[in-house]
Design an enzyme around this catalytic site. Structure first.
Site, PDB file in Angstrom:
ATOM      1  N   GLY A   1     -53.724 -59.012 -39.947  1.00 52.53           N
ATOM      2  CA  GLY A   1     -54.985 -58.779 -39.238  1.00 52.53           C
ATOM      3  C   GLY A   1     -54.725 -58.462 -37.764  1.00 52.53           C
ATOM      4  N   ASP A   2     -53.795 -59.198 -37.174  1.00 48.49           N
ATOM      5  CA  ASP A   2     -53.470 -58.974 -35.761  1.00 48.49           C
ATOM      6  C   ASP A   2     -52.863 -57.580 -35.585  1.00 48.49           C
ATOM      7  OD1 ASP A   2     -54.145 -61.667 -35.662  1.00 48.49           O
ATOM      8  OD2 ASP A   2     -52.054 -62.291 -35.914  1.00 48.49           O
TER       9      ASP A   2
HETATM   10  N1  LIG Z   1     -50.632 -56.879 -49.317  1.00 54.18           N
HETATM   11  C1  LIG Z   1     -51.099 -55.881 -48.573  1.00 54.18           C
HETATM   12  N2  LIG Z   1     -50.915 -54.607 -48.959  1.00 54.18           N
HETATM   13  C2  LIG Z   1     -51.378 -53.568 -48.224  1.00 54.18           C
HETATM   14  N3  LIG Z   1     -52.052 -53.719 -47.069  1.00 54.18           N
HETATM   15  C3  LIG Z   1     -52.286 -54.984 -46.614  1.00 54.18           C
HETATM   16  C4  LIG Z   1     -51.823 -56.120 -47.347  1.00 54.18           C
HETATM   17  N4  LIG Z   1     -52.187 -57.224 -46.665  1.00 54.18           N
HETATM   18  C5  LIG Z   1     -52.843 -56.783 -45.558  1.00 54.18           C
HETATM   19  N5  LIG Z   1     -52.909 -55.441 -45.527  1.00 54.18           N
HETATM   20  C6  LIG Z   1     -53.553 -54.586 -44.514  1.00 54.18           C
HETATM   21  O1  LIG Z   1     -53.757 -55.317 -43.328  1.00 54.18           O
HETATM   22  C7  LIG Z   1     -55.163 -55.472 -43.070  1.00 54.18           C
HETATM   23  C8  LIG Z   1     -55.426 -56.851 -42.510  1.00 54.18           C
HETATM   24  O2  LIG Z   1     -55.029 -57.812 -43.461  1.00 54.18           O
HETATM   25  P1  LIG Z   1     -55.858 -59.136 -43.778  1.00 54.18           P
HETATM   26  O3  LIG Z   1     -57.199 -58.774 -44.283  1.00 54.18           O
HETATM   27  O4  LIG Z   1     -54.986 -59.976 -44.654  1.00 54.18           O
HETATM   28  O5  LIG Z   1     -56.006 -59.749 -42.312  1.00 54.18           O
HETATM   29  P2  LIG Z   1     -56.117 -61.278 -41.848  1.00 54.18           P
HETATM   30  O6  LIG Z   1     -56.484 -62.150 -43.004  1.00 54.18           O
HETATM   31  O7  LIG Z   1     -57.009 -61.294 -40.677  1.00 54.18           O
HETATM   32  O8  LIG Z   1     -54.628 -61.578 -41.382  1.00 54.18           O
HETATM   33  P3  LIG Z   1     -54.066 -62.535 -40.211  1.00 54.18           P
HETATM   34  O9  LIG Z   1     -55.238 -63.249 -39.604  1.00 54.18           O
HETATM   35  O10 LIG Z   1     -53.084 -63.443 -40.860  1.00 54.18           O
HETATM   36  O11 LIG Z   1     -53.385 -61.654 -39.220  1.00 54.18           O
HETATM   37  C9  LIG Z   1     -55.853 -55.200 -44.413  1.00 54.18           C
HETATM   38  O12 LIG Z   1     -57.158 -54.716 -44.239  1.00 54.18           O
HETATM   39  C10 LIG Z   1     -54.927 -54.156 -45.036  1.00 54.18           C
HETATM   40  O13 LIG Z   1     -55.228 -52.886 -44.530  1.00 54.18           O
HETATM   41 MG   LIG Z   2     -57.121 -62.713 -39.151  1.00 51.70          MG
END
Ligand SMILES: Nc1ncnc2c1ncn2[C@@H]1O[C@H](COP(=O)(O)OP(=O)(O)OP(=O)(O)O)[C@@H](O)[C@H]1O
Ligand SMILES: [Mg+2]
Length: 284
Positions: free
Chosen positions: A232-233
């Site tokens: 996400g970051d």
């Molecule tokens: N397994 C994956 N395969 C492909 N793309 C991914 C994957 N995991 C994350 N992404 C990409 O990264 C983006 C952000 O991931 P995610 O939704 O997991 O963010 P998050 O939960 O806020 O993460 P964090 O807070 O740990 O940084 C997703 O929208 C996607 O585009």
């Molecule tokens: Mg996040």
């Protein structure tokens, strides 16, 4: 398997920096975008963190605390994953006042990313207070936070908020899975004041509700996930870097998505090479 009452010996160990805002700065540096890391640093761990960031070309504007150490969080990968997060040093009202003074040094047309949680005991209106202080300035603000910490900022009209789908569900105490449900609740965040709402969905991609009402969706890049932290970051950093270049939401979403995936496919945060590789394959 961890044994209670006995000394457990690790087969290998690794020390790395962390923190959501730090992650954003590190990915921005990979993308040749200058940033300054703001927050609090204390003791020998704080000094080491600053050393690493400076080595990466990231400016540091931390407020230095008089006592304690920047916390070390321990992750144990055994039969299960265990996580022990330290409570961290105490931040006094005086320290906080210093941080607020730093905010006045931000120039108009700069971006401010406020990311992550706050130390226990700190008020959940604190991020809103930051935006309140900047409300007459021409600063683009991004908030990536959970619960009331995020909700309280919305009336100050942040440029972008980026909940993941679980965080969005939690905000509304609702089960949100389909694209329609995501759009419905993301629009509620807009009604509360957020200008643009980016909902990330892990390997299911992301949905961006723009200020204009346009809705842009993207699939995730294909690959094998080896890391679940910092995607996400990385997405936030990639989005900003690309938006800075082209002021184009569609491009920013696509590049942000590639950066998120690049980190998911890396051990730790993605580097420039991995980002370019994922973006190229994503664009084919
Ligand atoms: N397994 C994956 N395969 C492909 N793309 C991914 C994957 N995991 C994350 N992404 C990409 O990264 C983006 C952000 O991931 P995610 O939704 O997991 O963010 P998050 O939960 O806020 O993460 P964090 O807070 O740990 O940084 C997703 O929208 C996607 O585009
Ligand atoms: Mg996040």
């Amino acid at each position: 398997m961890l044994n209670g009452g006995k000394t457990n010996r690790a087969r290998s160990d690794k020390l790395s920096y962390g923190g959501k805002g730090i992650n954003v700065s590190v990915i921005l540096a990979e993308l040749n975008v200058k940033s300054t890391a703001l927050g609090f640093a204390a003791g020998f761990t704080g000094a080491e963190l600053e050393r690493i960031l400076k080595e990466k070309g990231i400016n540091c504007g931390f407020v230095h605390l008089d006592s304690g150490n920047t916390r070390i969080n321990v992750k144990i990968i055994s039969d299960k994953e265990y996580e022990i997060n330290a409570s961290g040093p105490t931040v006094s009202d005086g320290d906080l006042a210093f941080l607020f003074n730093r905010l006045d040094e931000i120039s108009d047309y700069d971006w401010l990313v406020i990311s992550g949680s706050v130390p226990g005991g700190m008020n959940n209106g604190i991020y809103a207070k930051i935006l309140e202080r900047l409300k007459y300035r021409k600063i683009k603000t991004v908030v990536d936070a959970q619960g009331d910490l995020l909700l309280n900022t919305l009336k100050y009209k942040p440029f972008l908020v980026k909940p993941n789908v679980f965080e969005l569900s939690e905000l509304f105490d609702a089960k949100i899975t389909t694209e329609e449900e995501i759009e419905f609740y993301a629009k509620k965040l807009q009604a509360f004041g957020a200008k643009n709402v980016l909902v990330s969905r892990g390997k299911n991609g992301a949905v961006l509700i723009c200020e204009s009402g346009e809705i842009i969706k993207t699939k995730s890049a294909e690959g094998v996930q080896i890391n679940s932290v910092g995607s996400g970051d990385s997405m936030v950093a990639g989005f900003i870097a690309e938006y800075l270049k082209f002021s184009d939401f569609s491009r920013a979403l696509k590049f942000g998505t590639a950066c998120g995936a690049a980190t998911a496919f890396s051990e730790g945060l993605a580097d420039k090479r991995k980002i370019n590789e994922v973006f190229a394959s994503f664009n084919e």
